[in-house]
Design an enzyme around this catalytic site. Structure first.
Site, PDB file in Angstrom:
ATOM      1  N   LYS A  22       0.838  -1.207   0.000  1.00 53.68           N
ATOM      2  CA  LYS A  22       0.000   0.000   0.000  1.00 53.68           C
ATOM      3  C   LYS A  22       0.869   1.252   0.000  1.00 53.68           C
ATOM      4  CE  LYS A  22      -1.684   1.670   4.023  1.00 53.68           C
ATOM      5  NZ  LYS A  22      -1.464   3.114   4.273  1.00 53.68           N
ATOM      6  N   ASN A  23       1.830   1.298   0.914  1.00 53.83           N
ATOM      7  CA  ASN A  23       2.598   2.534   1.061  1.00 53.83           C
ATOM      8  C   ASN A  23       3.496   2.810  -0.142  1.00 53.83           C
ATOM      9  OD1 ASN A  23       1.354   3.032   3.450  1.00 53.83           O
ATOM     10  ND2 ASN A  23       3.087   2.462   4.759  1.00 53.83           N
ATOM     11  N   CYS A 118      -4.761   8.812   9.640  1.00 60.31           N
ATOM     12  CA  CYS A 118      -4.927   8.076  10.892  1.00 60.31           C
ATOM     13  C   CYS A 118      -4.705   8.994  12.089  1.00 60.31           C
ATOM     14  CB  CYS A 118      -3.897   6.963  10.976  1.00 60.31           C
ATOM     15  SG  CYS A 118      -4.388   5.457  10.174  1.00 60.31           S
ATOM     16  N   ARG A 123       1.436  14.549  13.467  1.00 61.32           N
ATOM     17  CA  ARG A 123       1.824  14.284  12.080  1.00 61.32           C
ATOM     18  C   ARG A 123       1.820  15.521  11.181  1.00 61.32           C
ATOM     19  NH1 ARG A 123      -0.573   8.661  10.031  1.00 61.32           N
ATOM     20  NH2 ARG A 123       1.429   8.555   9.037  1.00 61.32           N
ATOM     21  N   ASP A 308       4.679   0.415  12.058  1.00 64.49           N
ATOM     22  CA  ASP A 308       3.429  -0.151  11.534  1.00 64.49           C
ATOM     23  C   ASP A 308       3.203  -1.609  11.958  1.00 64.49           C
ATOM     24  OD1 ASP A 308       2.818   2.237  10.382  1.00 64.49           O
ATOM     25  OD2 ASP A 308       3.263   1.637   8.318  1.00 64.49           O
ATOM     26  N   ARG A 400      -8.705   0.201   4.643  1.00 65.11           N
ATOM     27  CA  ARG A 400      -7.749   1.122   4.023  1.00 65.11           C
ATOM     28  C   ARG A 400      -6.452   0.394   3.677  1.00 65.11           C
ATOM     29  NH1 ARG A 400      -6.210   5.773   7.632  1.00 65.11           N
ATOM     30  NH2 ARG A 400      -4.854   6.003   5.836  1.00 65.11           N
TER      31      ARG A 400
HETATM   32  C1  UD1 Z   1       4.798   6.613   6.304  1.00 65.33           C
HETATM   33  C2  UD1 Z   1       3.819   5.478   6.153  1.00 65.33           C
HETATM   34  C3  UD1 Z   1       3.266   5.058   7.507  1.00 65.33           C
HETATM   35  C4  UD1 Z   1       4.409   4.764   8.473  1.00 65.33           C
HETATM   36  C5  UD1 Z   1       5.405   5.911   8.522  1.00 65.33           C
HETATM   37  C6  UD1 Z   1       6.630   5.597   9.357  1.00 65.33           C
HETATM   38  C7  UD1 Z   1       2.869   5.924   3.954  1.00 65.33           C
HETATM   39  C8  UD1 Z   1       1.679   6.280   3.154  1.00 65.33           C
HETATM   40  N1  UD1 Z   1       2.730   5.906   5.289  1.00 65.33           N
HETATM   41  O1  UD1 Z   1       4.056   7.709   6.833  1.00 65.33           O
HETATM   42  O2  UD1 Z   1       2.462   3.914   7.338  1.00 65.33           O
HETATM   43  O3  UD1 Z   1       3.885   4.562   9.766  1.00 65.33           O
HETATM   44  O4  UD1 Z   1       5.850   6.239   7.187  1.00 65.33           O
HETATM   45  O5  UD1 Z   1       7.261   4.467   8.890  1.00 65.33           O
HETATM   46  O6  UD1 Z   1       3.911   5.593   3.419  1.00 65.33           O
HETATM   47  N2  UD1 Z   1       6.953  14.280  10.584  1.00 65.33           N
HETATM   48  C9  UD1 Z   1       7.066  15.627  10.859  1.00 65.33           C
HETATM   49  N3  UD1 Z   1       7.009  16.509   9.815  1.00 65.33           N
HETATM   50  C10 UD1 Z   1       6.855  16.094   8.538  1.00 65.33           C
HETATM   51  C11 UD1 Z   1       6.755  14.725   8.249  1.00 65.33           C
HETATM   52  C12 UD1 Z   1       6.805  13.837   9.305  1.00 65.33           C
HETATM   53  O7  UD1 Z   1       7.198  16.023  12.017  1.00 65.33           O
HETATM   54  O8  UD1 Z   1       6.809  16.962   7.639  1.00 65.33           O
HETATM   55  C13 UD1 Z   1       7.036  13.304  11.693  1.00 65.33           C
HETATM   56  C14 UD1 Z   1       5.794  12.449  11.835  1.00 65.33           C
HETATM   57  O9  UD1 Z   1       4.803  13.075  12.627  1.00 65.33           O
HETATM   58  C15 UD1 Z   1       6.372  11.215  12.501  1.00 65.33           C
HETATM   59  C16 UD1 Z   1       7.765  11.097  11.865  1.00 65.33           C
HETATM   60  O10 UD1 Z   1       8.064  12.392  11.350  1.00 65.33           O
HETATM   61  O11 UD1 Z   1       6.527  11.429  13.877  1.00 65.33           O
HETATM   62  C17 UD1 Z   1       7.882  10.089  10.748  1.00 65.33           C
HETATM   63  O12 UD1 Z   1       6.832  10.310   9.815  1.00 65.33           O
HETATM   64  P1  UD1 Z   1       6.962   9.932   8.273  1.00 65.33           P
HETATM   65  O13 UD1 Z   1       8.120   8.985   8.095  1.00 65.33           O
HETATM   66  O14 UD1 Z   1       6.940  11.166   7.460  1.00 65.33           O
HETATM   67  O15 UD1 Z   1       5.620   9.135   8.050  1.00 65.33           O
HETATM   68  P2  UD1 Z   1       4.671   9.186   6.787  1.00 65.33           P
HETATM   69  O16 UD1 Z   1       5.460   9.347   5.541  1.00 65.33           O
HETATM   70  O17 UD1 Z   1       3.560  10.116   7.043  1.00 65.33           O
END
Ligand code: UD1
Length: 422
Positions: A22-23, A118, A123, A308, A400
């Site tokens: 999915k991701n 979620c 986030r 995850d 989802r």
């Molecule tokens: C992706 C995955 C999700 C997984 C996560 C971590 C997808 C669609 N989703 O989510 O399933 O749990 O990676 O492996 O691929 N953060 C910030 N600012 C930002 C971006 C992130 O503070 O601009 C923080 C987030 O709140 C979190 C951490 O960074 O605490 C890691 O998040 P991130 O790796 O970006 O997760 P996603 O890409 O949203």
């Protein structure tokens, strides 16, 4: 709203097919926006998040066809009509922010609503915006939207992520592929989904080196072409189903599974007393005798233990022999499954980012509430091993990210059925 009824029913045995990730698919789909030529994805999973991304791309004027019962997604972005991702779609899924980089790189402007997704912590998307700024974009946050502009086009630059972000690395990779000059991303994410995205972008003509390491270098090109790309195996679905025989006993082969996708997770299963063997068909997982042993887990970016899989691992630890500590280092507020598992007789204390699980001999079925995608499947796993019936409510979260859960688990001998809501 649908619910799922699970009745604890002894060991599980057989083969299970693992879908495309999915991701990975959610970042490969927006890559179509980078090119006028078609992009076709094979081995796509059939999930509601993929349908949401389809609607988002269609709202921008992209042609998206779902072929072979949804396993193939054919996209063409030759005549986009909009560079604005509306709130009504974006609020359903955080990954919608991944259209920002491609739109900005190809058109020099984009408007994207701030995302929802979620309920696992704040986030924010600040890193997505900062890395675009490092490539010369101007960002303005107004009316709940990111208004991004780069009138002369994006320019390469060096950006060091203060912490690892999968999504921000993906957005940056796509944007930098069409930026002028060289972009260097430091402290980049190394997840298999990042590597998969780079393989696809390279097929489209991008010049990228260093994927799977913390430093990725992108040499921008003027245009990208079309491609056909097979989506990598879903390591989270894989890990989830590996836990089914670990919790219930039995022997299950996860077809297409690979240890390199989940090495840290496999090490923990080994320490818990679960046998995992790699063979030409995939990964065979077995728990033959006795209770599993308690193991401690800390979630970390790849190659660490994936956040995850934390909820599902907690379900396993609920009936382990001894006490385990699970530490969540990626998302705050990601223990919402703990009180639900407690309703089933688990003994869990949550303190900030730590959950201490005191293993009990057996869980007992109960009505429980799914609070997010991975929490919902952890409750199903717990229900499979519990005495009596468990009803998991609010399973729209599950849809989802997991295709045909009931069919896949039933085929292994589980007693599981969906109850259609009104
Ligand atoms: C992706 C995955 C999700 C997984 C996560 C971590 C997808 C669609 N989703 O989510 O399933 O749990 O990676 O492996 O691929 N953060 C910030 N600012 C930002 C971006 C992130 O503070 O601009 C923080 C987030 O709140 C979190 C951490 O960074 O605490 C890691 O998040 P991130 O790796 O970006 O997760 P996603 O890409 O949203």
């Amino acid at each position: 709203m649908d619910s799922i009824l699970v009745t604890g029913n002894g060991p599980l045995n057989g083969d299970i097919h693992i879908a495309g990730a999915k991701n990975a698919c959610l970042t490969l789909m927006p890559a179509t926006l980078l090119s006028e030529e078609p992009l076709t994805l094979t081995n796509a999973p059939r999930l509601s998040d993929i349908r949401t991304m389809t609607l988002l791309l269609q709202s921008l004027g992209c042609e998206v066809s779902s072929l072979q019962d949804g396993k193939v997604i054919a996209m063409s972005s030759h005549a986009l009509t909009s560079q604005r991702a509306e709130y009504d779609i974006v609020r359903k899924m955080r990954a919608s922010i991944l259209v920002l980089g491609p739109l900005l790189a190809r058109y020099g402007h984009a408007e994207v609503s701030l995302p929802g997704g979620c309920a696992i912590g704040a986030r924010p998307v600040d890193l997505h915006l900062k890395v675009m700024e490092a490539m010369g974009a101007e960002m303005d946050l107004r009316d709940g939207y990111v208004h991004a502009k780069a009138p002369g086009g994006l320019k390469g630059g060096t950006f060091e992520f203060p912490f690892v972000s999968v999504g921000a690395t993906e957005n940056a990779l796509m944007a930098a592929s069409l930026a002028k000059g060289t972009t260097v991303l430091k402290n980049a994410a190394r997840e298999p989904e990042i590597v998969d995205l780079v393989h696809c972008l390279r097929r489209m003509g991008a010049q990228i080196e260093g994927e799977g390491t913390p430093t990725i270098t992108i040499q921008g090109v003027d245009r990208l072409g079309g491609a056909t790309h097979g989506v990598v195996t879903d390591r989270i679905e894989l890990g989830t189903y590996m836990l089914a025989p670990a919790i219930c006993g039995g022997e299950v082969t996860c077809l297409g599974g690979r240890i390199d996708l989940l090495a840290a997770f496999c090490e923990k299963l080994d320490a818990a007393g679960i046998s995992v063997t790699e063979n030409e068909r995939g990964l065979t997982v077995a728990r033959k005798n006795g209770r599993v042993k308690a193991v401690d887990v800390v979630t970390e970016p790849f190659p660490g233990f994936p956040t995850d899989l934390q909820a599902q691992m907690m379900a396993l630890m609920c009936t382990a022999e001894g006490t385990s500590v699970l530490e969540e280092k990626i998302f705050e507020n990601r223990f919402m499954h703990a009180p639900e598992l407690t309703r089933m007789g688990a003994r869990i204390d949550v303190h900030g980012g730590h959950a201490t699980v005191h293993g009990v001999e057996r869980l007992k079925g109960a009505p429980v509430m799914a609070t997010d995608l991975r929490a919902s499947v952890s409750l199903i796993l717990a229900g499979l091993a519990a005495e009596g019936e468990t009803i998991v409510n609010r399973v729209y979260h599950l849809d989802r990210g997991y295709e045909n859960v009931e069919q896949k688990l039933s085929a292994l001998g589980a007693k599981i059925e969906r109850i259609q809501g009104q």
